[in-house]
Write a protein that holds these residues in place. Structure first.
Motif, PDB file in Angstrom:
ATOM      1  N   ALA A 125      66.337 -46.034  34.771  1.00 40.73           N
ATOM      2  CA  ALA A 125      66.616 -46.455  36.143  1.00 40.73           C
ATOM      3  C   ALA A 125      67.411 -47.750  36.160  1.00 40.73           C
ATOM      4  CB  ALA A 125      65.294 -46.627  36.898  1.00 40.73           C
ATOM      5  N   ILE A 126      67.142 -48.625  35.174  1.00 36.00           N
ATOM      6  CA  ILE A 126      67.849 -49.903  35.125  1.00 36.00           C
ATOM      7  C   ILE A 126      69.253 -49.704  34.571  1.00 36.00           C
ATOM      8  CG2 ILE A 126      67.811 -52.235  34.176  1.00 36.00           C
ATOM      9  CD1 ILE A 126      64.745 -51.911  33.896  1.00 36.00           C
ATOM     10  N   LEU A 127      69.331 -48.977  33.446  1.00 32.07           N
ATOM     11  CA  LEU A 127      70.604 -48.780  32.757  1.00 32.07           C
ATOM     12  C   LEU A 127      70.821 -47.290  32.519  1.00 32.07           C
ATOM     13  CD1 LEU A 127      71.051 -51.262  29.739  1.00 32.07           C
ATOM     14  CD2 LEU A 127      72.582 -50.960  31.692  1.00 32.07           C
ATOM     15  N   PRO A 128      71.439 -46.585  33.429  1.00 34.89           N
ATOM     16  CA  PRO A 128      71.590 -45.126  33.252  1.00 34.89           C
ATOM     17  C   PRO A 128      72.303 -44.765  31.946  1.00 34.89           C
ATOM     18  CG  PRO A 128      72.190 -45.793  35.466  1.00 34.89           C
ATOM     19  CD  PRO A 128      71.987 -47.051  34.712  1.00 34.89           C
ATOM     20  N   VAL A 129      73.268 -45.584  31.540  1.00 35.64           N
ATOM     21  CA  VAL A 129      73.965 -45.312  30.280  1.00 35.64           C
ATOM     22  C   VAL A 129      73.581 -46.392  29.273  1.00 35.64           C
ATOM     23  CG1 VAL A 129      76.204 -45.074  29.158  1.00 35.64           C
ATOM     24  CG2 VAL A 129      75.873 -44.220  31.503  1.00 35.64           C
ATOM     25  N   GLY A 130      73.166 -45.954  28.101  1.00 35.84           N
ATOM     26  CA  GLY A 130      72.797 -46.913  27.052  1.00 35.84           C
ATOM     27  C   GLY A 130      71.442 -47.539  27.275  1.00 35.84           C
ATOM     28  N   HIS A 131      70.526 -46.759  27.891  1.00 31.27           N
ATOM     29  CA  HIS A 131      69.207 -47.343  28.183  1.00 31.27           C
ATOM     30  C   HIS A 131      68.375 -47.604  26.922  1.00 31.27           C
ATOM     31  CE1 HIS A 131      67.558 -43.212  27.772  1.00 31.27           C
ATOM     32  NE2 HIS A 131      68.730 -42.880  28.286  1.00 31.27           N
ATOM     33  N   GLN A 132      68.814 -47.000  25.780  1.00 26.34           N
ATOM     34  CA  GLN A 132      68.049 -47.211  24.545  1.00 26.34           C
ATOM     35  C   GLN A 132      68.071 -48.671  24.111  1.00 26.34           C
ATOM     36  OE1 GLN A 132      70.213 -44.770  25.025  1.00 26.34           O
ATOM     37  NE2 GLN A 132      69.378 -42.812  24.289  1.00 26.34           N
ATOM     38  N   ILE A 133      69.082 -49.385  24.632  1.00 25.11           N
ATOM     39  CA  ILE A 133      69.199 -50.793  24.233  1.00 25.11           C
ATOM     40  C   ILE A 133      67.952 -51.568  24.684  1.00 25.11           C
ATOM     41  CG2 ILE A 133      70.350 -51.783  26.276  1.00 25.11           C
ATOM     42  CD1 ILE A 133      72.312 -53.088  24.306  1.00 25.11           C
ATOM     43  N   ILE A 134      67.377 -51.139  25.815  1.00 24.77           N
ATOM     44  CA  ILE A 134      66.166 -51.811  26.301  1.00 24.77           C
ATOM     45  C   ILE A 134      65.004 -51.555  25.334  1.00 24.77           C
ATOM     46  CG2 ILE A 134      64.525 -51.964  28.225  1.00 24.77           C
ATOM     47  CD1 ILE A 134      66.790 -51.277  30.085  1.00 24.77           C
ATOM     48  N   LEU A 135      64.954 -50.330  24.792  1.00 23.33           N
ATOM     49  CA  LEU A 135      63.926 -50.020  23.791  1.00 23.33           C
ATOM     50  C   LEU A 135      64.058 -50.942  22.588  1.00 23.33           C
ATOM     51  CD1 LEU A 135      63.586 -46.140  23.451  1.00 23.33           C
ATOM     52  CD2 LEU A 135      62.190 -47.760  24.736  1.00 23.33           C
ATOM     53  N   GLY A 136      65.316 -51.163  22.198  1.00 22.60           N
ATOM     54  CA  GLY A 136      65.571 -52.040  21.054  1.00 22.60           C
ATOM     55  C   GLY A 136      65.037 -53.432  21.288  1.00 22.60           C
TER      56      GLY A 136
END
Lengths: 318, 238
Positions: A277-288
């Motif tokens: 919801a925050i970053l539709p593209v490249g949301h995996q960066i938040i996981l990192g």
């Protein structure tokens, strides 16, 4: 005893409550199903990482092999799906035999070897197109069956099946950890030389852990295939199936038994519901970022925090 | 009875043991004495299959297999130099590792009680991590672990290493009690006086060879010390 098992009881309770609350919400149940698939693989990864002492970057291989094996055996050999699922696990375990020479390697060398190994199977699935449909994909294989009036191909049905499977894997993990083999494996992590003196065949035990881990991973790969009902090499052997379980296991605490499961569901839901919801593209960066923070603040993971408190209390008492 | 004939062993290009022949009679305590670098520990490690070797090793007349775990199944058990206990694991977990060989699992709880009888202090500390123990207690854990493997012959490598004299006496007292329980014991000990005080038989090693094999009661101490210190006879120290 109840206090010691409290996290497990809470987790089981949550697993039962979720379908009661969100049963009507297909989207949430779909996310839960995928979360549980990741949980199964995370558990298998942690079993090898914690007990076997081997960090694997190649679990996507076992996941993909299990998926293709089950799909092909049910579609082309006419095997009933419950059996083809087990066969998927067995074929994945079989494919791990090719990894046995790498067991002589340790640490980063093993991790690199298994990373390369994972690619072999992706290439095989792409090139053997007469069997797998190649990169065009493979779709015509049976869904999960209806048994005793329960439609396992429905979201609720597959959810419950996965809850039971994850539960059984947890019990198996606990049994291995509590056995002589588990004690020997923990000792091995401390000093391999000293375990040789005691008469432990280290390579054999590691091989068993690799086999068991590959079997569980293949089983969940097969489940996923029959739920998604479509396979292509880029999806089935995607690096995501190697990386996501690692993130989940480390986040939850890979040295605990429940940590990988709780971590997987938490991470997957967070990724899909919040990060996306925050970053539709490249949301995996938040996981990192989340993982990096977790390693800094609580290197033993979410469930490691429980254990940490305990040793803290012991020190205070001593 | 453990019999060793023409044993050669070493590490890669470096040979340590040269045609070592000796025996460990059943039910007796046999000490191996000798200076640093004599090959005493290498002898034990070769007997346990931890060092590549050639030669003949027989336990009660039967030839043994090569792998360590097979040797332990056959009843050859070692208490290694420097104890090698698992520091992060509890005392009881350390002891339970001694019951890892298949043949020892059935009687594990009975053996554990026996070990706790022998070492009451370990019973008090059963839940404590082995890393928190004193040197003497760690030695007891290592010996207890050996006893958990139901040895027919127990190879104890320098149990007195790094221990205070009082503790050394206690440890040797326990070695004596193990022998009284009928265990055949092979003991490495640098201190000849200590070795002779407990042993039935003595083998003196120096520079990878056995220079003297005698009943402990018949040993001529002066000659033993001359050989030990390379004052006469035998090869010169390298």
């Amino acid at each position: 005893m109840v206090v010691k098992n409290l996290p497990g009881i809470l987790l089981a309770l949550a697993a039962c409550l979720i379908p009661l609350v969100y049963g009507g919400n297909g989207y949430i149940m779909g996310l839960m199903v995928s979360g549980l698939i990741v949980a199964g693989v995370a558990l298998a990864w942690a079993l090898l990482g914690n007990l076997g002492g081997m960090v694997s970057f190649g679990h996507a291989a076992f996941f993909g092999v299990g998926a293709y094996a089950s799909a092909l055996l049910s579609a082309k050999a006419g095997l009933p799906v419950p059996l083809s699922l087990l066969a998927g696990g067995a074929v994945a375990a079989l494919s791990s035999l090719a990894m046995l020479p790498a067991l002589r390697l340790s640490g980063p060398y093993f991790a690199l070897a298994i990373l390369a190994y994972a690619h072999i199977f992706k290439i095989l699935a792409t090139e053997l197109s007469w069997l797998t449909g190649g990169s065009a994909g493979f779709a015509r294989f049976p869904v999960l069956p209806t048994i005793a009036g329960i439609d396992f191909s429905s979201r609720i049905g597959s959810y419950w099946l996965l809850v039971v499977m994850v539960g059984l894997c947890l019990l198996a993990y606990r049994a291995v950890k509590a056995s002589h083999v588990g004690t020997a494996l923990r000792a091995m992590a401390e000093s391999e030389d000293a375990t040789r003196v005691v008469g432990v065949n280290a390579t054999l035990l590691k091989a068993w852990m690799l086999l068991l881990s590959a079997f569980i991973t293949g089983l969940f790969g097969a489940m996923n295939a029959h739920i998604i009902n479509f396979l292509e090499p880029d999806y089935a052997f995607s690096g995501t199936w190697s990386v996501l379980p690692i993130i989940a296991a480390i986040f939850g605490g890979y040295r605990t038994i429940l940590g990988p499961v709780a971590g997987a569901v938490a991470i997957y839901l967070f990724d899909q519901l919040v990060a996306k919801a925050i970053l539709p593209v490249g949301h995996q960066i938040i996981l990192g970022v989340l993982l990096a923070g977790m390693i800094l603040i609580a290197p033993n993971g979410l469930f490691g925090l429980f254990g940490k408190k305990k040793t803290g209390a012991a020190h205070a008492a001593a | 009875m453990l019999e060793v004939r023409s044993l050669r062993a070493g590490y890669g290009a470096i040979n340590v043991l040269w045609d070592v022949s000796l025996s460990f009679p059943k039910g007796e305590l046999t000490a191996i004495v000798g200076p640093n670098g004599a090959g005493k520990t290498t002898l034990f490690r070769a007997l346990m299959g931890l060092v590549p070797h050639q030669g003949e090793i027989r336990l009660d007349g039967r030839a043994l297999k090569a792998k360590t775990w097979d040797l332990i199944e056959a009843g050859l058990v070692m208490v290694p130099e420097g104890r090698l206990v698992f520091k992060d694991m509890s005392v009881e977990e350390n002891l339970s590792l001694g019951a890892y060989p298949r043949r020892c699992r059935k009687a594990q709880s009975r053996n554990l009680e026996r070990v706790y009888e022998l070492f009451p202090r370990l019973k008090e500390r059963r839940g404590q991590p082995a890393g928190s123990l004193s040197g003497g207690e760690a030695q007891m854990v290592a010996m207890g672990r050996g006893m958990m493997s139901e040895p027919r012959i127990l190879l104890i490598d320098e149990p007195s290493l790094g221990l205070a004299p009082v503790i050394v006496k206690e440890v040797l007292g326990i070695v004596r009690r193990l022998k009284a329980q009928g265990v055949t014991i092979a003991l490495i000990e640098q201190n000849t006086h200590l070795a002779l005080s407990v042993a039935d038989n003595v083998h003196l090693m120096r520079s990878g060879k056995v220079l003297l094999s005698q009943k402990a009661a018949q040993v001529d101490l002066d000659r033993l010390h001359d050989l030990y210190l390379a004052r006469e006879g035998g090869p010169a120290n390298p």
